[in-house]
Scaffold this motif. Sequence first.
Motif, mmCIF file in Angstrom:
data_model
loop_
_atom_site.group_PDB
_atom_site.id
_atom_site.type_symbol
_atom_site.label_atom_id
_atom_site.label_comp_id
_atom_site.label_asym_id
_atom_site.label_seq_id
_atom_site.Cartn_x
_atom_site.Cartn_y
_atom_site.Cartn_z
ATOM 1 N N ARG A 92 2.374 6.583 8.339
ATOM 2 C CA ARG A 92 1.947 6.263 6.981
ATOM 3 C C ARG A 92 0.438 6.408 6.881
ATOM 4 N NH1 ARG A 92 5.248 0.746 7.939
ATOM 5 N NH2 ARG A 92 7.350 1.659 7.910
ATOM 6 N N LEU A 93 -0.040 6.856 5.731
ATOM 7 C CA LEU A 93 -1.476 6.892 5.482
ATOM 8 C C LEU A 93 -1.913 5.529 4.971
ATOM 9 C CD1 LEU A 93 -2.059 10.377 3.820
ATOM 10 C CD2 LEU A 93 -3.272 9.488 5.817
ATOM 11 N N ARG A 94 -2.882 4.925 5.664
ATOM 12 C CA ARG A 94 -3.376 3.611 5.284
ATOM 13 C C ARG A 94 -4.894 3.560 5.479
ATOM 14 N NH1 ARG A 94 0.905 3.719 3.334
ATOM 15 N NH2 ARG A 94 2.674 2.311 3.660
ATOM 16 N N PRO B 33 3.467 11.327 3.181
ATOM 17 C CA PRO B 33 2.225 10.678 2.747
ATOM 18 C C PRO B 33 1.251 11.668 2.112
ATOM 19 C CG PRO B 33 2.787 10.092 5.025
ATOM 20 C CD PRO B 33 3.679 11.223 4.634
ATOM 21 N N SER B 34 0.567 11.211 1.068
ATOM 22 C CA SER B 34 -0.485 12.016 0.439
ATOM 23 C C SER B 34 -1.544 11.080 -0.120
ATOM 24 C CB SER B 34 0.080 12.906 -0.669
ATOM 25 O OG SER B 34 0.664 12.132 -1.698
ATOM 26 N N CYS C 217 0.844 -1.202 0.000
ATOM 27 C CA CYS C 217 0.000 0.000 0.000
ATOM 28 C C CYS C 217 0.876 1.247 0.000
ATOM 29 C CB CYS C 217 -0.908 -0.011 1.232
ATOM 30 S SG CYS C 217 -2.016 1.417 1.337
ATOM 31 N N ILE C 218 0.467 2.249 -0.765
ATOM 32 C CA ILE C 218 1.146 3.539 -0.773
ATOM 33 C C ILE C 218 0.255 4.625 -0.198
ATOM 34 C CG2 ILE C 218 0.467 4.149 -3.136
ATOM 35 C CD1 ILE C 218 3.768 4.956 -1.244
ATOM 36 N N GLY C 219 -0.967 4.283 0.222
ATOM 37 C CA GLY C 219 -1.838 5.267 0.855
ATOM 38 C C GLY C 219 -2.411 6.281 -0.094
ATOM 39 N N CYS C 220 -2.767 5.867 -1.312
ATOM 40 C CA CYS C 220 -3.227 6.809 -2.332
ATOM 41 C C CYS C 220 -4.600 7.390 -2.041
ATOM 42 C CB CYS C 220 -3.233 6.146 -3.706
ATOM 43 S SG CYS C 220 -4.487 4.856 -3.925
ATOM 44 N N GLY C 221 -5.433 6.681 -1.245
ATOM 45 C CA GLY C 221 -6.759 7.169 -0.902
ATOM 46 C C GLY C 221 -7.880 6.618 -1.744
ATOM 47 N N LEU C 222 -7.570 5.765 -2.734
ATOM 48 C CA LEU C 222 -8.608 5.235 -3.619
ATOM 49 C C LEU C 222 -9.662 4.446 -2.843
ATOM 50 C CD1 LEU C 222 -9.420 4.942 -6.645
ATOM 51 C CD2 LEU C 222 -8.222 2.750 -6.617
ATOM 52 N N CYS C 223 -9.249 3.718 -1.812
ATOM 53 C CA CYS C 223 -10.203 2.947 -1.001
ATOM 54 C C CYS C 223 -11.296 3.846 -0.440
ATOM 55 C CB CYS C 223 -9.483 2.269 0.167
ATOM 56 S SG CYS C 223 -8.283 1.032 -0.279
ATOM 57 N N GLU C 224 -10.886 4.944 0.170
ATOM 58 C CA GLU C 224 -11.855 5.848 0.785
ATOM 59 C C GLU C 224 -12.759 6.482 -0.262
ATOM 60 O OE1 GLU C 224 -10.667 8.441 4.121
ATOM 61 O OE2 GLU C 224 -11.389 10.105 2.857
ATOM 62 N N ALA C 225 -12.201 6.812 -1.426
ATOM 63 C CA ALA C 225 -13.005 7.441 -2.472
ATOM 64 C C ALA C 225 -14.105 6.517 -2.974
ATOM 65 C CB ALA C 225 -12.105 7.853 -3.639
ATOM 66 N N LEU C 226 -13.761 5.250 -3.223
ATOM 67 C CA LEU C 226 -14.714 4.321 -3.839
ATOM 68 C C LEU C 226 -15.627 3.649 -2.829
ATOM 69 C CD1 LEU C 226 -12.574 2.591 -6.612
ATOM 70 C CD2 LEU C 226 -13.892 4.720 -6.685
ATOM 71 N N ALA C 227 -15.202 3.542 -1.580
ATOM 72 C CA ALA C 227 -16.029 2.861 -0.577
ATOM 73 C C ALA C 227 -15.877 3.538 0.784
ATOM 74 C CB ALA C 227 -15.643 1.386 -0.498
ATOM 75 N N PRO D 214 -2.991 0.607 -6.790
ATOM 76 C CA PRO D 214 -1.588 0.509 -7.206
ATOM 77 C C PRO D 214 -0.772 -0.482 -6.394
ATOM 78 C CG PRO D 214 -2.002 2.587 -6.079
ATOM 79 C CD PRO D 214 -3.339 1.940 -6.285
ATOM 80 N N GLY D 215 -1.349 -1.010 -5.325
ATOM 81 C CA GLY D 215 -0.699 -2.100 -4.611
ATOM 82 C C GLY D 215 -1.026 -3.459 -5.191
ATOM 83 N N ALA D 216 -1.982 -3.493 -6.119
ATOM 84 C CA ALA D 216 -2.415 -4.751 -6.725
ATOM 85 C C ALA D 216 -2.118 -4.834 -8.213
ATOM 86 C CB ALA D 216 -3.919 -4.956 -6.495
ATOM 87 N N VAL D 217 -2.039 -3.672 -8.895
ATOM 88 C CA VAL D 217 -1.835 -3.690 -10.338
ATOM 89 C C VAL D 217 -1.119 -2.408 -10.767
ATOM 90 C CG1 VAL D 217 -4.105 -2.659 -10.789
ATOM 91 C CG2 VAL D 217 -2.976 -3.977 -12.583
#
Length: 413
Positions: free
Chosen positions: A47-49, A162-163, A24-34, A68-71
């Motif tokens: 770290r942002l997680r 982190p961002s 994980c790089i903490g991009c924030g996609l998880c929070e955006a989509l769910a 980005p941690g998966a693909v």
Amino acid sequence: MMQTGRVHSRHPTTIAQVVESGLCIGCGLCEALAPERWAMTYTPEGRLRPAARSSDPEAGLEILAACPGAVARAHSEDTPCDDMIWGRYHRMERTWAADADIRFRAASGGLLTALGVHLLRTGRAKFILHCEADPEAPMRTRWCISDTVDQVIARAGSRYGPSDTLAGLQVAVDRNEPFAVIAKPCDAGAVRSRAKNDADLARNLVCILVMVCGGASDLGKSQALLDDYGVAESDVTLFRYRGYGNPGATRVEVKDGRAWQCTYGDLWADEAGWRIQSRCKICPDANGEAADIAAADTWPGANPVGEDAGFNGIITRTECGEALFEEAVSAGLLVRGEAIAPREFDDLQPHQVRKKRALAARLRGILEAGSPIYAHEGLRIDELDGRDADQQDASRARVVAGRFSETLPTLKG
């Protein structure tokens, strides 16, 4: 073809596994989509997680398709130029912002800021999704949306640490207006992949702009600087990492009016203290191959010698990126410099070359230790495989020693 491996467990199958495996790089996609399931939070390591909100943290296949941690994927357009290290592109050359104030404020030559200004002035984009210093905690970074030229300029400059810029992605999509993204290369890959499955995003996404990235440190790097100065984070009113010159000083100001600053070299000379996150050490696309335009520093050997007026290396990756650059030059926002050949870019970014050549061995070591890796496509990882046994052994040892392992955060209260 997607390099998917022989068994499914070669790649993470849950968001929790992405985090716990150090991908994980903490991009924030998880929070955006769910947002009902995930909320970005800081870990004790700085770290942002994503932390699980619901009792079903394993749900998230939609997120994994772009995580980005998966693909990791490069863009898929044909281009006139192609290089084994740098990938597909239209042009590489030096450039800088024509506006002296933008050039001075920005991290390097003001390329990304000038492009953001051009997009808003022309109306091609109604807003920019990017990041800024958190006004309530200036050492930290938060996602933001800039609707005006003044906002883009005020938010110019690098943000180290982190961002989670993509935590704002769904907010941007829901506005149903054309917009651009300025972010990290790993964020660009996530946005590009997400657009394949989100028609609203694909329709309104004007372009993706990134910096060539040396890696994201955890917050401990910044905290260590405050500790050196004897400053509490709660007293900080300004934490500027770069800019106001090239590279510009790192400057800290506090509530009582005191200020400290150090040079770029002082902050980053000791690589052992960078505290770069694990995902960055195996980044397959630090050069922005999923973006439309990538902006880079152009110091020989990657080491600035004093201050200069500010210059960027630009890599236009797609037809969209090439057209945008030409428009900005014609509009007087950017000044065109001399061309940069790929091997010259190697000298300007030698750490990127070393990492790209070592990547296959590092990933093999991780797999040998029984930990998953991301799937990857179009990034020439296997073709650049130098069969470096030392890199392979070191990565395996890191995993076995638990240095890649993380704990999935839980929300308090």
